[in-house]
Motif scaffolding. Sequence first.
Motif, mmCIF file in Angstrom:
data_model
loop_
_atom_site.group_PDB
_atom_site.id
_atom_site.type_symbol
_atom_site.label_atom_id
_atom_site.label_comp_id
_atom_site.label_asym_id
_atom_site.label_seq_id
_atom_site.Cartn_x
_atom_site.Cartn_y
_atom_site.Cartn_z
ATOM 1 N N THR A 98 63.710 78.574 18.397
ATOM 2 C CA THR A 98 63.452 79.681 19.323
ATOM 3 C C THR A 98 62.105 80.196 18.541
ATOM 4 O OG1 THR A 98 65.240 80.486 17.890
ATOM 5 C CG2 THR A 98 65.822 79.482 19.746
ATOM 6 N N ASN A 99 62.340 80.214 18.112
ATOM 7 C CA ASN A 99 61.128 80.946 17.348
ATOM 8 C C ASN A 99 59.896 80.998 16.262
ATOM 9 O OD1 ASN A 99 61.724 81.288 14.894
ATOM 10 N ND2 ASN A 99 63.443 83.656 15.526
ATOM 11 N N SER A 100 58.986 81.156 15.268
ATOM 12 C CA SER A 100 58.042 80.068 14.633
ATOM 13 C C SER A 100 57.219 81.227 13.568
ATOM 14 C CB SER A 100 56.798 79.437 15.531
ATOM 15 O OG SER A 100 55.637 79.022 14.449
ATOM 16 N N THR A 101 56.395 80.866 12.730
ATOM 17 C CA THR A 101 56.128 82.068 11.708
ATOM 18 C C THR A 101 54.233 81.646 12.161
ATOM 19 O OG1 THR A 101 55.829 80.295 9.863
ATOM 20 C CG2 THR A 101 57.625 81.575 9.804
ATOM 21 N N ASP A 102 54.224 80.882 12.884
ATOM 22 C CA ASP A 102 53.040 80.686 12.804
ATOM 23 C C ASP A 102 52.160 80.409 14.230
ATOM 24 O OD1 ASP A 102 52.360 80.227 10.463
ATOM 25 O OD2 ASP A 102 52.251 77.881 10.608
ATOM 26 N N HIS A 103 53.149 81.392 15.307
ATOM 27 C CA HIS A 103 53.219 80.830 16.547
ATOM 28 C C HIS A 103 53.667 82.160 17.385
ATOM 29 C CE1 HIS A 103 53.470 77.013 15.245
ATOM 30 N NE2 HIS A 103 51.761 77.082 16.246
ATOM 31 N N ASP A 104 53.206 82.899 17.956
ATOM 32 C CA ASP A 104 53.592 83.929 18.910
ATOM 33 C C ASP A 104 54.499 83.044 20.515
ATOM 34 O OD1 ASP A 104 52.186 83.355 21.330
ATOM 35 O OD2 ASP A 104 51.059 85.090 20.483
ATOM 36 N N ALA A 105 54.330 81.919 21.211
ATOM 37 C CA ALA A 105 54.746 81.493 21.665
ATOM 38 C C ALA A 105 55.158 80.151 21.684
ATOM 39 C CB ALA A 105 54.229 81.736 23.125
ATOM 40 N N LEU A 106 56.550 79.766 22.385
ATOM 41 C CA LEU A 106 56.570 77.931 21.953
ATOM 42 C C LEU A 106 57.298 77.954 23.952
ATOM 43 C CD1 LEU A 106 59.830 77.984 19.211
ATOM 44 C CD2 LEU A 106 57.179 77.578 19.164
ATOM 45 N N ARG A 107 56.634 76.676 23.847
ATOM 46 C CA ARG A 107 56.827 76.191 25.477
ATOM 47 C C ARG A 107 57.073 74.733 25.604
ATOM 48 N NH1 ARG A 107 52.615 77.779 29.451
ATOM 49 N NH2 ARG A 107 53.490 80.514 28.525
ATOM 50 N N TRP A 108 58.080 74.751 26.186
ATOM 51 C CA TRP A 108 58.571 73.057 26.528
ATOM 52 C C TRP A 108 57.990 72.636 28.297
ATOM 53 C CZ3 TRP A 108 61.021 69.668 23.114
ATOM 54 C CH2 TRP A 108 61.952 70.550 22.143
ATOM 55 N N VAL A 109 57.192 71.501 27.625
ATOM 56 C CA VAL A 109 56.022 71.562 29.153
ATOM 57 C C VAL A 109 56.851 70.221 29.916
ATOM 58 C CG1 VAL A 109 53.357 71.697 30.055
ATOM 59 C CG2 VAL A 109 53.923 73.162 27.910
ATOM 60 N N ASP A 110 55.974 70.410 30.677
ATOM 61 C CA ASP A 110 56.301 69.060 31.712
ATOM 62 C C ASP A 110 54.716 67.958 31.077
ATOM 63 O OD1 ASP A 110 55.604 66.853 33.648
ATOM 64 O OD2 ASP A 110 57.644 66.895 34.136
ATOM 65 N N ARG A 111 55.192 66.940 30.917
ATOM 66 C CA ARG A 111 53.542 66.160 30.338
ATOM 67 C C ARG A 111 52.489 66.221 31.353
ATOM 68 N NH1 ARG A 111 54.123 61.312 28.553
ATOM 69 N NH2 ARG A 111 55.921 61.431 27.337
ATOM 70 N N GLU A 112 52.807 66.729 32.612
ATOM 71 C CA GLU A 112 51.489 67.026 33.943
ATOM 72 C C GLU A 112 50.825 68.384 33.558
ATOM 73 O OE1 GLU A 112 54.935 65.197 34.516
ATOM 74 O OE2 GLU A 112 54.572 63.136 34.576
ATOM 75 N N GLN A 113 51.872 68.912 33.287
ATOM 76 C CA GLN A 113 51.328 70.220 32.689
ATOM 77 C C GLN A 113 50.542 71.295 31.521
ATOM 78 O OE1 GLN A 113 55.645 72.040 33.418
ATOM 79 N NE2 GLN A 113 55.005 72.752 36.034
ATOM 80 N N LEU A 114 50.821 69.565 31.287
ATOM 81 C CA LEU A 114 49.861 70.098 29.747
ATOM 82 C C LEU A 114 48.571 70.343 29.508
ATOM 83 C CD1 LEU A 114 51.103 66.485 27.761
ATOM 84 C CD2 LEU A 114 52.149 69.680 27.299
ATOM 85 N N PRO A 115 47.752 69.306 30.499
ATOM 86 C CA PRO A 115 46.436 70.345 30.334
ATOM 87 C C PRO A 115 45.908 71.629 31.402
ATOM 88 C CG PRO A 115 46.927 67.012 31.045
ATOM 89 C CD PRO A 115 47.988 68.513 31.225
ATOM 90 N N GLY A 116 46.711 71.866 31.188
ATOM 91 C CA GLY A 116 47.138 73.159 32.428
ATOM 92 C C GLY A 116 47.048 74.423 30.935
ATOM 93 N N LEU A 117 47.655 73.934 29.829
ATOM 94 C CA LEU A 117 47.369 75.067 28.533
ATOM 95 C C LEU A 117 46.021 74.737 28.335
ATOM 96 C CD1 LEU A 117 50.404 74.485 27.791
ATOM 97 C CD2 LEU A 117 50.199 76.377 28.959
ATOM 98 N N ASP A 118 45.832 75.954 27.275
ATOM 99 C CA ASP A 118 44.435 76.661 26.352
ATOM 100 C C ASP A 118 44.507 75.742 24.901
ATOM 101 O OD1 ASP A 118 41.614 76.982 25.904
ATOM 102 O OD2 ASP A 118 42.301 79.314 25.487
#
Length: 136
Positions: A98-118
Amino acid sequence: MLDHLATLHVAAAIIEQNGLILACRRNHDRVLGGKWEFPGGKLEPGESPGQALVREIREELGVHVVVTGELTTDDTIVGDQIIRLICLRAELLGPRPTNSTDHDALRWVDREQLPGLDWADADLPAVGLLANGATA
């Protein structure tokens, strides 16, 4: 030609659950802040990629994983070094992070949507494989 560059070995987790893949956005105060990546980190001396991944996921995300295989290993030149990113398939042992020491966001993404992230450059080869149907 690239022999003069140092190589940094990094293990990253490809965690898929219910058809979604975990992507993490780096904290803005870190190198490559704001870029998306698969969670993981640098190998310590004497560690295998799998050992490093289990340790890093526990430290960063506070969850436990088991490595189930390798997706890909790719070299990317970043600045004055080569990042050798070893992307390992991993399965969560317990609840989702639910959280991370190194990240400000965690997202579960459909594989077709992966290329849309930076994405960070080093993660792009794995993103391409996953978006084109490679199994995590």
